[in-house]
Design a protein around this motif. Sequence first.
Motif, mmCIF file in Angstrom:
data_model
loop_
_atom_site.group_PDB
_atom_site.id
_atom_site.type_symbol
_atom_site.label_atom_id
_atom_site.label_comp_id
_atom_site.label_asym_id
_atom_site.label_seq_id
_atom_site.Cartn_x
_atom_site.Cartn_y
_atom_site.Cartn_z
ATOM 1 N N GLY A 157 0.821 -1.208 0.000
ATOM 2 C CA GLY A 157 0.000 0.000 0.000
ATOM 3 C C GLY A 157 0.853 1.255 0.000
ATOM 4 N N VAL A 158 1.934 1.209 0.775
ATOM 5 C CA VAL A 158 2.843 2.364 0.818
ATOM 6 C C VAL A 158 3.470 2.585 -0.559
ATOM 7 C CG1 VAL A 158 4.998 3.230 1.830
ATOM 8 C CG2 VAL A 158 3.303 2.071 3.276
ATOM 9 N N PHE A 159 3.876 1.489 -1.199
ATOM 10 C CA PHE A 159 4.448 1.621 -2.540
ATOM 11 C C PHE A 159 3.425 2.184 -3.515
ATOM 12 C CE2 PHE A 159 5.042 0.224 -6.853
ATOM 13 C CZ PHE A 159 6.310 0.697 -7.105
ATOM 14 N N CYS A 172 -4.035 -5.929 -5.928
ATOM 15 C CA CYS A 172 -2.886 -5.104 -5.503
ATOM 16 C C CYS A 172 -2.075 -5.877 -4.473
ATOM 17 C CB CYS A 172 -3.389 -3.778 -4.947
ATOM 18 S SG CYS A 172 -2.069 -2.614 -4.586
ATOM 19 N N GLY A 173 -1.500 -6.991 -4.912
ATOM 20 C CA GLY A 173 -0.666 -7.774 -4.010
ATOM 21 C C GLY A 173 -1.132 -9.219 -3.944
ATOM 22 N N ASN A 174 -0.203 -10.091 -3.629
ATOM 23 C CA ASN A 174 -0.506 -11.512 -3.539
ATOM 24 C C ASN A 174 0.576 -12.149 -2.675
ATOM 25 O OD1 ASN A 174 -0.903 -14.410 -4.271
ATOM 26 N ND2 ASN A 174 -2.282 -13.539 -5.809
ATOM 27 N N THR A 175 0.200 -13.178 -1.922
ATOM 28 C CA THR A 175 1.204 -13.841 -1.072
ATOM 29 C C THR A 175 1.806 -15.069 -1.744
ATOM 30 O OG1 THR A 175 -0.390 -15.318 -0.031
ATOM 31 C CG2 THR A 175 -0.029 -13.164 1.027
ATOM 32 N N PRO A 196 -3.681 -16.097 -2.650
ATOM 33 C CA PRO A 196 -4.680 -15.065 -2.337
ATOM 34 C C PRO A 196 -4.228 -13.668 -2.738
ATOM 35 C CG PRO A 196 -3.575 -15.772 -0.348
ATOM 36 C CD PRO A 196 -3.090 -16.676 -1.437
ATOM 37 N N MET A 197 -5.172 -12.943 -3.269
ATOM 38 C CA MET A 197 -4.946 -11.633 -3.832
ATOM 39 C C MET A 197 -5.403 -10.559 -2.847
ATOM 40 S SD MET A 197 -6.464 -10.918 -7.582
ATOM 41 C CE MET A 197 -5.348 -11.584 -8.803
ATOM 42 N N LEU A 198 -4.606 -9.536 -2.717
ATOM 43 C CA LEU A 198 -5.029 -8.344 -1.994
ATOM 44 C C LEU A 198 -5.672 -7.396 -3.003
ATOM 45 C CD1 LEU A 198 -3.072 -9.751 -0.101
ATOM 46 C CD2 LEU A 198 -1.988 -7.567 0.384
ATOM 47 N N HIS A 199 -6.499 -6.493 -2.498
ATOM 48 C CA HIS A 199 -7.176 -5.541 -3.382
ATOM 49 C C HIS A 199 -6.998 -4.107 -2.901
ATOM 50 C CE1 HIS A 199 -9.238 -8.657 -5.638
ATOM 51 N NE2 HIS A 199 -9.894 -7.756 -6.340
ATOM 52 N N PHE A 200 -7.009 -3.224 -3.872
ATOM 53 C CA PHE A 200 -7.159 -1.790 -3.619
ATOM 54 C C PHE A 200 -8.605 -1.458 -3.943
ATOM 55 C CE2 PHE A 200 -7.126 2.520 -5.543
ATOM 56 C CZ PHE A 200 -6.747 3.243 -4.424
ATOM 57 N N PHE A 201 -9.313 -0.896 -2.966
ATOM 58 C CA PHE A 201 -10.718 -0.515 -3.178
ATOM 59 C C PHE A 201 -10.861 1.004 -3.093
ATOM 60 C CE2 PHE A 201 -11.405 -4.896 -1.571
ATOM 61 C CZ PHE A 201 -12.220 -5.365 -2.588
ATOM 62 N N VAL A 202 -11.661 1.529 -3.996
ATOM 63 C CA VAL A 202 -11.996 2.957 -3.997
ATOM 64 C C VAL A 202 -13.505 3.084 -3.909
ATOM 65 C CG1 VAL A 202 -11.662 5.150 -5.204
ATOM 66 C CG2 VAL A 202 -10.189 3.221 -5.740
ATOM 67 N N ALA A 208 -0.284 1.202 -11.339
ATOM 68 C CA ALA A 208 0.473 1.146 -10.083
ATOM 69 C C ALA A 208 0.051 -0.055 -9.246
ATOM 70 C CB ALA A 208 0.297 2.443 -9.293
ATOM 71 N N CYS A 209 -1.230 -0.415 -9.307
ATOM 72 C CA CYS A 209 -1.683 -1.637 -8.615
ATOM 73 C C CYS A 209 -0.983 -2.873 -9.189
ATOM 74 C CB CYS A 209 -3.197 -1.803 -8.743
ATOM 75 S SG CYS A 209 -4.167 -0.880 -7.534
ATOM 76 N N HIS A 210 -0.859 -2.923 -10.511
ATOM 77 C CA HIS A 210 -0.142 -4.053 -11.122
ATOM 78 C C HIS A 210 1.288 -4.118 -10.597
ATOM 79 C CE1 HIS A 210 -2.649 -5.975 -14.239
ATOM 80 N NE2 HIS A 210 -3.286 -4.829 -14.306
ATOM 81 N N GLU A 211 1.942 -2.967 -10.553
ATOM 82 C CA GLU A 211 3.336 -2.970 -10.110
ATOM 83 C C GLU A 211 3.442 -3.350 -8.634
ATOM 84 O OE1 GLU A 211 5.506 0.618 -10.923
ATOM 85 O OE2 GLU A 211 7.396 -0.246 -10.195
ATOM 86 N N ALA A 212 2.572 -2.786 -7.814
ATOM 87 C CA ALA A 212 2.591 -3.124 -6.383
ATOM 88 C C ALA A 212 2.335 -4.617 -6.188
ATOM 89 C CB ALA A 212 1.546 -2.300 -5.635
ATOM 90 N N ASN A 213 1.427 -5.137 -6.997
ATOM 91 C CA ASN A 213 1.114 -6.570 -6.953
ATOM 92 C C ASN A 213 2.364 -7.406 -7.221
ATOM 93 O OD1 ASN A 213 -1.260 -8.635 -7.174
ATOM 94 N ND2 ASN A 213 0.073 -9.113 -8.904
ATOM 95 N N ASN A 214 3.053 -7.071 -8.300
ATOM 96 C CA ASN A 214 4.222 -7.865 -8.683
ATOM 97 C C ASN A 214 5.346 -7.744 -7.668
ATOM 98 O OD1 ASN A 214 2.764 -8.466 -10.927
ATOM 99 N ND2 ASN A 214 4.020 -7.326 -12.378
ATOM 100 N N ARG A 215 5.491 -6.554 -7.120
ATOM 101 C CA ARG A 215 6.578 -6.346 -6.165
ATOM 102 C C ARG A 215 6.335 -7.109 -4.867
ATOM 103 N NH1 ARG A 215 9.873 -1.543 -6.981
ATOM 104 N NH2 ARG A 215 9.922 -1.404 -4.729
ATOM 105 N N MET A 216 5.082 -7.124 -4.405
ATOM 106 C CA MET A 216 4.797 -7.848 -3.167
ATOM 107 C C MET A 216 5.023 -9.349 -3.345
ATOM 108 S SD MET A 216 1.330 -8.120 -0.878
ATOM 109 C CE MET A 216 1.177 -9.556 0.213
ATOM 110 N N LEU A 217 4.528 -9.879 -4.455
ATOM 111 C CA LEU A 217 4.720 -11.316 -4.702
ATOM 112 C C LEU A 217 6.211 -11.638 -4.825
ATOM 113 C CD1 LEU A 217 3.356 -14.035 -5.135
ATOM 114 C CD2 LEU A 217 3.079 -13.456 -7.557
#
Lengths: 362, 362
Positions: free
Chosen positions: A50-52, A149-152, A242-248, A267-276
């Motif tokens: 989220g910070v990223f 926006c993220g995945n473990t 499991p996927m994290l989400h950004f909600f608006v 940016a969500c795509h990038e944050a997703n890839n970076r977290m994984l």
Amino acid sequence: MKRREILTAAAGVAAASVMARPAIAQGRPKLKWRMVSSFPKSLDTSFGAGVFLAKRVSELTEGGLELQVFAPGEIVGGLEALDAVSNDTVECCHSVSFYGLGKDISFAVGSGLPFIFNARQLQAWTFEGGGLNLMNEFYSGFNLWGHPCGNTGAQMGGWFRKEIATLDDLKGLKMRIGAMGGQILLRLGVVPQQIAGGDIYAALERGTIDAVEWSGAYDDEKLGFARVAKYYYSPGWWEGGPMLHFFVNLKRWNDLPASYQAALTSACHEANNRMLAQLDARNGAALKRLVGTGVQLRLFSKEILDACYNETMKLYDELSAKNPKFAKLYASINAIRGDMLLYQRIAELPYDSFVYSRSSGR
Amino acid sequence: MKRREILTAAAGVAAASVMARPAIAQGRPKLKWRMVSSFPKSLDTSFGAGVFLAKRVSELTEGGLELQVFAPGEIVGGLEALDAVSNDTVECCHSVSFYGLGKDISFAVGSGLPFIFNARQLQAWTFEGGGLNLMNEFYSGFNLWGHPCGNTGAQMGGWFRKEIATLDDLKGLKMRIGAMGGQILLRLGVVPQQIAGGDIYAALERGTIDAVEWSGAYDDEKLGFARVAKYYYSPGWWEGGPMLHFFVNLKRWNDLPASYQAALTSACHEANNRMLAQLDARNGAALKRLVGTGVQLRLFSKEILDACYNETMKLYDELSAKNPKFAKLYASINAIRGDMLLYQRIAELPYDSFVYSRSSGR
């Protein structure tokens, strides 16, 4: 100046914009949004995503859209993040779709159903199999727009104070496990417990619970479970990616200029890839440290996995029969899943299996 | 107006910018760049990823940075794309890092080495294991800046006119296979052939070659190999998750405003995820169609895979001994690979294997 005034002023300055959007959504308005994270600050992976996201969106919009990240409890609790966005208490949040399943079980589909997809397969359904649009059609009923926006990656199957060899060992087991996984294990005699992250360790230590599932090795290590439950099981079949989400808030989303919508999406795509990538790069070393302290790795038996899989599929049929929203999402998944898994079984699995079998020697 | 003049004019308009960048890199200059794709227009997956990148970057920069996509041959050939960017004939390209291995074998590392990583593992090394910086340190010697922008997932092992059961069957086999895969198979008696995409089918039909590898089922189907070679092997161990790259001339990259650099980076992530999702969603149906026309699926034997793996590791040691650039990159990979694969073998593999074993019945 109120938000509407800021938007109007900014739209006037940017009169040269040629995008075919409503007046309010043109130009580069200066927006400052509050984003509630559902993840503890100590988790640099999930909270860090989220910070990223906030940092990258600011760069992409040249400071036009600033997201201020709040830890759980600073405005609302982590589990209340979706509600806070839905009712416009805050503009957006970084959370998990299945936290909304109390409102409708279909929320669980967005973050990934037990035994259905791994991380990459879930992305394929989401981005190419119609999942993103279908989920947002569903989320719109709750004034939400959401994006992965993220995945473990595949999680571990949790920490147990004793070995779990047969189905009998599940009977009466008090386990901290939420969401769909808890509902399925309940059918097999487990007593699922809902305990917030910060209280789990104490419950396990006191023996109030017998087992806990949280995430993978890197995140689990931080919470210290190894000190009070030495059997660490795999796989975490209820969270295979499991996927994290950004909600608006949906109206806030619809009012955004196209360039800001694009910024949030990319940016969500990038944050997703970076977290994984973070977890993939760190889980292994964490697991070795855990094993070094005496942790015993175990695989769930085929008997247990088969029973869990069977109950899971029955549950999906029951949910489909009584919830048309779930049924529509589940049908979309099944339209793509068989072929996708067939191919990956032929192309990915032999590659991975062979490389794993040889890489330990290298 | 020349590019420098455009930049200067745009920087003047955007005097309010507060970014701490050199004068030339402030504001929102209007740039129109030519992007050469190395992929045939008929491949909506790989060529399509470049088209998507251009569209998204235009949206993110509100038309400030426009990438005009050219198919192979329209300006330069697909294999000459890196050179064209390196010498500033065009500003950027969408290509594969290993197309540069004639200049230095280390180019092959960026797109993924045989038997080393699958798609997700390669991303983990790239984004979290230091790979992106190390590769760009290497690319800078060729006036290039590069970023991942697409992936096929694990490819298939190619099309053969006869069955390949033992190492003896490889001897004298004329196979269209490029890059590192060809170098490794050469050591086992294969005669690797370099044939451009459009000429492969005819060569296979005439018997000029005995086998061909291209990609996975969806892309392979388009090229029609099934009509002239019915044995389709797995896994494509030389491309377990090959990455496409977006390359920019290094000076052009350094001159960009930070917001444009961010736009290219985030859009590359999104294009990457979308391409992989497309192939994951489509390969299965394509494979079923192929099998429906009489294609015979085969797995490479353990004897063949073991021999290929052994030769591959020997080759890496030889390359490390004589090429310090390769050695540095390979050492970085090995610093992370063992632990990463160990964990995924414990967390991902049991999950995937079990789900595959059950999903065919559902």
